[in-house]
Design an enzyme around this catalytic site. Structure first.
Site, PDB file in Angstrom:
ATOM      1  N   GLY A  10       4.034   6.216  -9.190  1.00 28.15           N
ATOM      2  CA  GLY A  10       3.056   6.013  -7.937  1.00 28.15           C
ATOM      3  C   GLY A  10       2.236   7.281  -7.592  1.00 28.15           C
ATOM      4  NE  ARG A  72       6.258   2.088  -9.430  1.00 25.91           N
ATOM      5  CZ  ARG A  72       6.457   3.417  -8.780  1.00 25.91           C
ATOM      6  NH1 ARG A  72       7.138   4.539  -8.815  1.00 25.91           N
ATOM      7  NH2 ARG A  72       6.029   3.503  -7.219  1.00 25.91           N
ATOM      8  CG  ASP A 103      13.629  11.622  -9.566  1.00 27.11           C
ATOM      9  OD1 ASP A 103      14.021  12.476 -10.465  1.00 27.11           O
ATOM     10  OD2 ASP A 103      14.844  10.211 -10.794  1.00 27.11           O
ATOM     11  CB  THR A 125       6.800  11.678  -5.251  1.00 26.72           C
ATOM     12  OG1 THR A 125       6.569  10.797  -3.751  1.00 26.72           O
ATOM     13  CG2 THR A 125       7.533  13.090  -5.261  1.00 26.72           C
ATOM     14  CG  ASP A 127       8.324   8.899  -1.161  1.00 22.19           C
ATOM     15  OD1 ASP A 127       7.199   8.919  -0.780  1.00 22.19           O
ATOM     16  OD2 ASP A 127       9.596   8.029  -2.122  1.00 22.19           O
ATOM     17  CG  ASP A 129      12.077  11.344  -2.868  1.00 21.05           C
ATOM     18  OD1 ASP A 129      11.230  12.991  -4.143  1.00 21.05           O
ATOM     19  OD2 ASP A 129      12.330  10.895  -3.262  1.00 21.05           O
ATOM     20  NE  ARG A 162       2.200  -5.763  23.255  1.00 22.62           N
ATOM     21  CZ  ARG A 162       1.107  -6.261  23.051  1.00 22.62           C
ATOM     22  NH1 ARG A 162       0.159  -5.108  22.299  1.00 22.62           N
ATOM     23  NH2 ARG A 162       0.480  -6.962  22.751  1.00 22.62           N
ATOM     24  N   GLY A 170       8.908   6.321   2.149  1.00 18.73           N
ATOM     25  CA  GLY A 170      10.457   7.089   1.721  1.00 18.73           C
ATOM     26  C   GLY A 170      11.847   6.564   1.284  1.00 18.73           C
ATOM     27  NE  ARG A 171      11.422   4.173  -4.810  1.00 25.19           N
ATOM     28  CZ  ARG A 171      11.362   2.660  -5.263  1.00 25.19           C
ATOM     29  NH1 ARG A 171      11.910   2.102  -5.004  1.00 25.19           N
ATOM     30  NH2 ARG A 171       9.964   2.211  -5.755  1.00 25.19           N
ATOM     31  NE  ARG A 266       2.615  -7.067  19.565  1.00 26.16           N
ATOM     32  CZ  ARG A 266       2.931  -8.388  20.824  1.00 26.16           C
ATOM     33  NH1 ARG A 266       4.221  -8.243  20.581  1.00 26.16           N
ATOM     34  NH2 ARG A 266       2.373  -9.086  21.136  1.00 26.16           N
ATOM     35  CG  HIS A 272       0.578   1.123  -1.522  1.00 32.61           C
ATOM     36  ND1 HIS A 272       1.410  -0.537  -0.936  1.00 32.61           N
ATOM     37  CD2 HIS A 272       1.469   1.511  -2.568  1.00 32.61           C
ATOM     38  CE1 HIS A 272       2.761  -0.570  -1.948  1.00 32.61           C
ATOM     39  NE2 HIS A 272       2.128   0.598  -2.747  1.00 32.61           N
ATOM     40  CB  VAL A 273      -2.411   3.465   4.263  1.00 34.50           C
ATOM     41  CG1 VAL A 273      -3.211   4.408   5.379  1.00 34.50           C
ATOM     42  CG2 VAL A 273      -3.152   1.829   4.908  1.00 34.50           C
ATOM     43  NE  ARG A 275       1.518   5.288  -3.930  1.00 41.07           N
ATOM     44  CZ  ARG A 275       1.966   4.663  -4.153  1.00 41.07           C
ATOM     45  NH1 ARG A 275       3.425   4.325  -4.138  1.00 41.07           N
ATOM     46  NH2 ARG A 275       1.640   3.769  -5.553  1.00 41.07           N
TER      47      ARG A 275
END
Ligand code: F6P
Length: 346
Positions: A10, A72, A103, A125, A127, A129, A162, A170-171, A266, A272-273, A275
């Site tokens: 990614g 990928r 990774d 990444t 993320d 991680d 609201r 964050g996988r 809501r 993807h914003v 990224r």
């Protein structure tokens, strides 16, 4: 020296800053000729080469994405893939490769290095991680984007009283959720490391939302899951590294909150914003430092290593130390810092 560079996995903000640093220092200080491979390992297997120069890279520092493209693709999942990589490097007379990725990409780089291909890695990444490195570039930008979104969502949530559920990337880990949740004053932060109890989340929200606040923000990492449930996936289709496409936990959480509490709720999925767009100054600096360290490592004869950040110093670490095991969210940050201010999944 003829050096190859690729960006895989990614994309993330800061990739072009790495490319610029590798190419510019390589050319100016070492007299290198640097060539790019398009679209990650796919371009190396196919011999899809892009000539690079300091002149070509002059204006790319603030550019999001990657001028090389990414994919990928996994050479080890394709029959003859690793041989194709080796054949291309030989044909192109590339003496060393800089692989910029997460990774998966660095896992391939490590395997190639063990098989004798000279490769140096640069960790990336959003993320955040990857093991051993305290930070990866792209993360800071993603957190900034998510925080700005939370700030905007809060004002409209206040007008309407609201609950706003914000699903962030964050996988395997909740670094973006934790940082953006703290920065955005979230009422709840749901992360993959801590499966949540929906009833308890709703109890705390009742206390929080009903009392003195007119808006509550719940940040959920896409990999977060209920204690008694599964990770929510968009489709069962897997990529070349075996990952399903995540996304959807926000919908589940928002629906449950509304059904159980009666609060109008809501959902916003940032997707993807996070990224895209220009890297923050911090990420430009970190990416540049990694790129400089990578080209220096190539010339110092290293292979099978990656540039990492430790105690604010750039060091080299074995590729194997970065991959295969996600770096989980810091307990102290989640429990002590976030826990002091948010109502907290138990
Ligand atoms: O790069 C990591 C990541 O952003 C994850 O947080 C997310 O699950 C995944 O990539 C999305 O990938 P794709 O761009 O293939 O949809």
């Amino acid at each position: 020296m003829r050096v190859g560079i690729l960006t895989g996995g990614g994309d993330c903000p800061g990739l072009n800053a790495v490319i610029r640093a590798v190419v510019t220092k390589g050319e100016r200080q070492y007299g290198d000729e640097v060539v790019g491979f398009r679209n990650g390992w796919a371009g190396v297997m196919e011999g899809d080469v892009m000539p690079l120069s300091a002149e070509r890279c002059r204006d790319i520092l603030p550019l999001g994405g990657t001028i090389l493209g990414t994919s990928r693709a996994n050479p080890y999942a394709i029959e003859g893939g690793a041989q194709a990589v080796r054949a291309t490097l030989e044909r192109e007379a590339v003496e060393a490769l800089v692989a910029v990725g997460g990774d998966d990409t660095l896992g391939v780089a490590g395997q190639l290095a063990r098989e004798g291909v000279p490769v140096v890695g640069v960790p990336k990444t959003i993320d955040n991680d990857l093991g051993v490195t305290e930070l990866t570039f792209g993360f800071h930008t993603a957190v900034q984007t998510a925080t700005e979104a939370i700030d905007r969502l809060r004002t409209t949530a206040e007008s309407h009283h609201r609950v706003m559920v914000v699903e962030v990337m964050g996988r395997d880990t909740g670094w973006i959720a934790t940082y953006a949740g703290i920065a955005g004053g979230a009422a709840e932060i749901l992360i993959p490391e801590e499966p949540f109890d929906m009833a308890a989340v709703c109890d705390r929200l009742r206390a929080h939302h009903g009392r003195d606040v007119s808006a509550s923000v719940v940040v959920a990492a896409e990999g977060a899951r209920p204690r008694d449930g599964e990770i929510v996936v968009q489709s069962d289709q897997r990529d070349a590294f075996g990952h399903a496409r995540l996304g959807g936990v926000g919908r589940v959480v928002a629906d449950e909150i509304e059904a159980r509490t009666g609060f109008e709720t809501r959902l916003t999925v940032l997707g993807h914003v996070q990224r895209g767009g220009t890297p923050t100054a911090f990420d430009r600096v970190l990416a540049t430092r990694f790129g400089i360290a990578a080209i220096d490592a190539v010339h110092d004869g290293h292979s099978g290593k990656a540039a990492v950040l430790q105690a604010n110093q750039i060091r080299l670490a074995p590729l194997e130390d970065l991959t295969g095991k996600a770096k989980l969210v810091d307990r102290d940050l989640y429990e002590t810092v976030a826990g002091a201010l948010v109502s907290f999944p138990d």
